[in-house]
Write an enzyme that holds these catalytic residues in place. Structure first.
Site, PDB file in Angstrom:
ATOM      1  CB  THR A 130      -0.901  -0.003   1.256  1.00 31.37           C
ATOM      2  OG1 THR A 130      -1.529   1.270   1.368  1.00 31.37           O
ATOM      3  CG2 THR A 130      -0.106  -0.256   2.539  1.00 31.37           C
ATOM      4  CG  ASP A 131      -1.157   4.956  -1.018  1.00 25.98           C
ATOM      5  OD1 ASP A 131      -1.687   4.355  -0.071  1.00 25.98           O
ATOM      6  OD2 ASP A 131      -1.771   5.799  -1.705  1.00 25.98           O
ATOM      7  CD  GLU A 132      -3.260   3.657   4.598  1.00 28.75           C
ATOM      8  OE1 GLU A 132      -2.973   3.516   5.788  1.00 28.75           O
ATOM      9  OE2 GLU A 132      -4.428   3.693   4.172  1.00 28.75           O
ATOM     10  CE1 TYR A 155      -3.371  -2.495   5.874  1.00 33.63           C
ATOM     11  CE2 TYR A 155      -3.198  -0.144   5.384  1.00 33.63           C
ATOM     12  CZ  TYR A 155      -3.291  -1.464   4.956  1.00 33.63           C
ATOM     13  OH  TYR A 155      -3.289  -1.744   3.612  1.00 33.63           O
ATOM     14  CB  SER A 156       0.613   2.222   7.246  1.00 32.49           C
ATOM     15  OG  SER A 156       0.698   3.076   8.352  1.00 32.49           O
ATOM     16  CB  ALA A 157       3.582   0.218  11.516  1.00 30.71           C
ATOM     17  CE  LYS A 159      -0.136  -4.520   3.068  1.00 30.45           C
ATOM     18  NZ  LYS A 159      -0.618  -5.827   2.529  1.00 30.45           N
ATOM     19  CG  ASN A 185      -7.711  -0.858  -4.942  1.00 32.93           C
ATOM     20  OD1 ASN A 185      -7.664  -1.874  -5.612  1.00 32.93           O
ATOM     21  ND2 ASN A 185      -6.626  -0.144  -4.722  1.00 32.93           N
ATOM     22  N   PRO A 210     -20.688   9.841   8.025  1.00 29.98           N
ATOM     23  CG  PRO A 210     -19.775   7.950   9.077  1.00 29.98           C
ATOM     24  CD  PRO A 210     -20.783   8.369   8.051  1.00 29.98           C
ATOM     25  NE  ARG A 219      -6.646   8.284   2.665  1.00 25.56           N
ATOM     26  CZ  ARG A 219      -6.143   9.171   3.532  1.00 25.56           C
ATOM     27  NH1 ARG A 219      -5.660  10.317   3.116  1.00 25.56           N
ATOM     28  NH2 ARG A 219      -6.114   8.894   4.838  1.00 25.56           N
TER      29      ARG A 219
END
Ligand code: NAD
Ligand code: DAU
Length: 341
Positions: A130-132, A155-157, A159, A185, A210, A219
Site C-alpha cells: 500500500t501507499d500508506e 496497519y501501515s506499520a 504492511k 481502491n 460520517p 486520497r
C-alpha cells in the site's frame, strides 16, 4: 494446466476481483485461493466460480504453516507456480482499536508464506502492499518508489514490516519477489466499513455520512479493475526484486467525494455529518506511477467519471449482497456451501 497461481485473501475485496479477472483473462491458469474467511472474507464474492474447473478454495490461515502447506499441496503439479499475496488485515480504523491481529497476519503471515513459497520453488511472488507505507504528503509532491518508508498507523506499520521481509527474502535468498504499492481502491465487493461503500450504503438509506475531521483529507482513487490489471502486468512482466507504485491519477478530497456521491444518488448534503477525526490521520496520499508505465506499459484505463457511476450502480443493484454483509448473514454461506471444514 502449466501455470498455477496461489492467491491469498481471494475472498476479500481486491482478491476476489483479481480471481474473477484471472478467470476471464487467463482461463487456462489454475487458481488456488487460500483465505481464512475473517470478517472481511466473503465467499459470496466468488459465487460464480464454485465448481469451475481450475479453481480451488482452501480455507486456511497464512499464519499457520500447516494451512499454507495444504494450499501448496492443492497447487502442486504446475510448471509455473506463482503467488499473489493479498491476505491482510486491511482497515486502518480497526488497527487503531487493536494492532495485534495486524502484526500477526501482515507480518508473521507474510513470513510464513515466504518460507513456504521458497521451499515450493515459487517462480514469482507478488506482494500486494500500500501507499500508506510512505506516510503522509503535504499539499504537494507524490509518492515515488524511493520515497522513504514512514508508516503512521499500526496497519501501515505492519504492511511496511511485511514489505521489508519480502525485500529481505529477495536480497538474502535471491527469492523471486515483486512488491506493488497502490492507492485507495474502489469498485465491486468492497466491505462497507471502508468509506466509499459506507457512504453509498448510508446515503441510499438516508442515513448520516460520517466525515472525519474537516473532510479535507485527500486520497488518490484507483478503480479495482485497473489495480488488478496492474498486478497481473507486474506478475508477468515486472523485474524481480523491484517495487512498483500503482495509482489512479485521481486525487479527491473526502468531502468532494461525498458530495459527488450524494449528487449522483439525488440525496441532500444535509446527510453530511462531521465527526471526531481518526487519530494520526494521514493528510494526503498521491502516487507517482510513472515507473510502472515506463517499464511495464501499464496506466489506469478508468477515470472517476466512468467508474464512480459504475461503482454506485453496482452497490444499488447488489442490495442483497450489501444487506447480507451488513447483517452478517454472508458468513452462513461457507457452512452451507462447504460444510463445517
Ligand atoms: P480485505 O480486508 O477486503 O480482504 C482481506 C482478505 O484477507 C479477506 O478475504 C480475509 O478473509 C483474508 N485474510 C485476512 N487474514 C487472513 C489470514 N491470516 N490468512 C488468510 N486470509 C486472511 O482487503 P482488501 O481491501 O481486498 O486488500 C487486499 C490487499 O491489498 C491487502 O494486503 C491490503 O493491504 C492491500 N491494499 C488495499 C487497498 C484498498 O484500497 N483496499 C489499497 C492498497 C493496498
Ligand atoms: O491508501 C491505501 C489504503 O486505502 C489501503 O492500504 C487500506 O487497506 C484501505 O483501507 C484504504 O485506507 P484508508 O484509510 O485511506 O481508507 P478508508 O476507506 O478507511 O478511508 C478513506 C478516507 O475517508 C480516509 O481519509 C478516512 C476517511 N473516512 C473514512 C471512514 C471509514 C471518513 O471520513 N469517514 C469514515 O467513516
Amino acid at each position: 494446466m502449466t501455470t498455477t497461481v496461489l492467491v491469498t485473501g481471494g475472498a476479500g475485496f481486491i482478491g476476489s476481483n483479481f480471481v474473477h479477472m484471472l478467470a476471464e483473462l487467463r482461463p487456462d491458469w489454475r487458481v488456488v485461493n487460500l483465505d481464512a474467511l475473517t470478517y472481511a472474507g466473503n465467499l459470496e464474492n466468488l459465487k460464480g466460480l464454485d465448481g469451475r474447473k481450475g479453481y480451488a478454495f482452501v480455507h486456511g490461515d497464512i499464519t499457520k504453516p500447516e494451512d499454507v502447506e495444504r494450499a501448496f499441496t492443492s497447487a502442486s503439479g504446475a510448471k509455473n507456480l506463482f503467488v499473489v499475496h493479498f491476505a491482510a488485515e486491511s482497515h486502518v480504523d480497526r488497527s487503531i482499536l487493536g494492532g495485534l491481529p495486524f502484526v500477526n497476519t501482515n507480518v508473521v503471515g507474510t513470513q510464513v508464506l515466504l518460507d513456504a513459497s521458497r521451499r515450493h520453488g515459487v517462480a514469482r511472488f507478488v506482494h500486494v502492499s500500500t501507499d500508506e507505507v510512505y506516510g503522509s504528503l503535504g499539499a504537494t509532491g507524490l509518492f515515488r518508489e524511493d520515497t522513504p518508508l514512514a508508516p503512521n498507523s499500526p496497519y501501515s506499520a505492519s504492511k511496511a514490516g511485511s514489505d521489508l521481509l519480502v525485500r529481505a527474502a529477495h536480497h538474502t535468498h535471491g527469492f523471486a519477489t515483486l512488491i506493488t504499492r497502490c492507492s485507495n481502491n474502489y469498485g465491486p465487493y468492497q466491505f462497507p466499513e471502508k468509506f466509499l461503500p459506507l457512504m453509498i450504503a448510508n446515503a441510499s438509506e438516508d442515513k448520516p455520512i460520517p466525515v472525519y475531521g474537516d473532510g479535507l483529507y485527500v486520497r488518490d482513487w484507483l478503480y479495482v479493475r485497473d489495480h488488478c490489471e496492474a498486478i497481473l502486468a507486474v506478475l508477468e512482466k515486472g523485474k524481480l526484486g523491484e517495487v512498483y507504485n500503482i495509482g489512479g491519477n485521481n486525487e479527491v478530497a473526502n468531502i468532494d467525494l461525498v458530495k459527488a456521491v450524494l449528487k449522483a444518488l439525488g440525496k441532500p448534503e444535509s446527510l453530511i455529518t462531521y465527526v471526531k477525526d481518526r487519530p494520526g490521520h494521514d493528510r494526503r496520499y498521491a502516487i507517482d506511477a510513472s515507473k510502472i508505465k515506463a517499464e511495464i506499459g501499464w496506466a489506469p484505463r478508468f477515470t472517476f467519471r466512468d467508474a464512480l457511476p459504475l461503482t454506485i450502480r453496482w452497490y444499488q443493484e447488489q442490495k442483497d449482497w450489501l444487506a447480507r454483509v451488513r447483517s452478517g448473514a454472508y458468513r452462513e454461506y461457507y457452512a452451507t456451501q462447504y460444510g463445517a471444514r
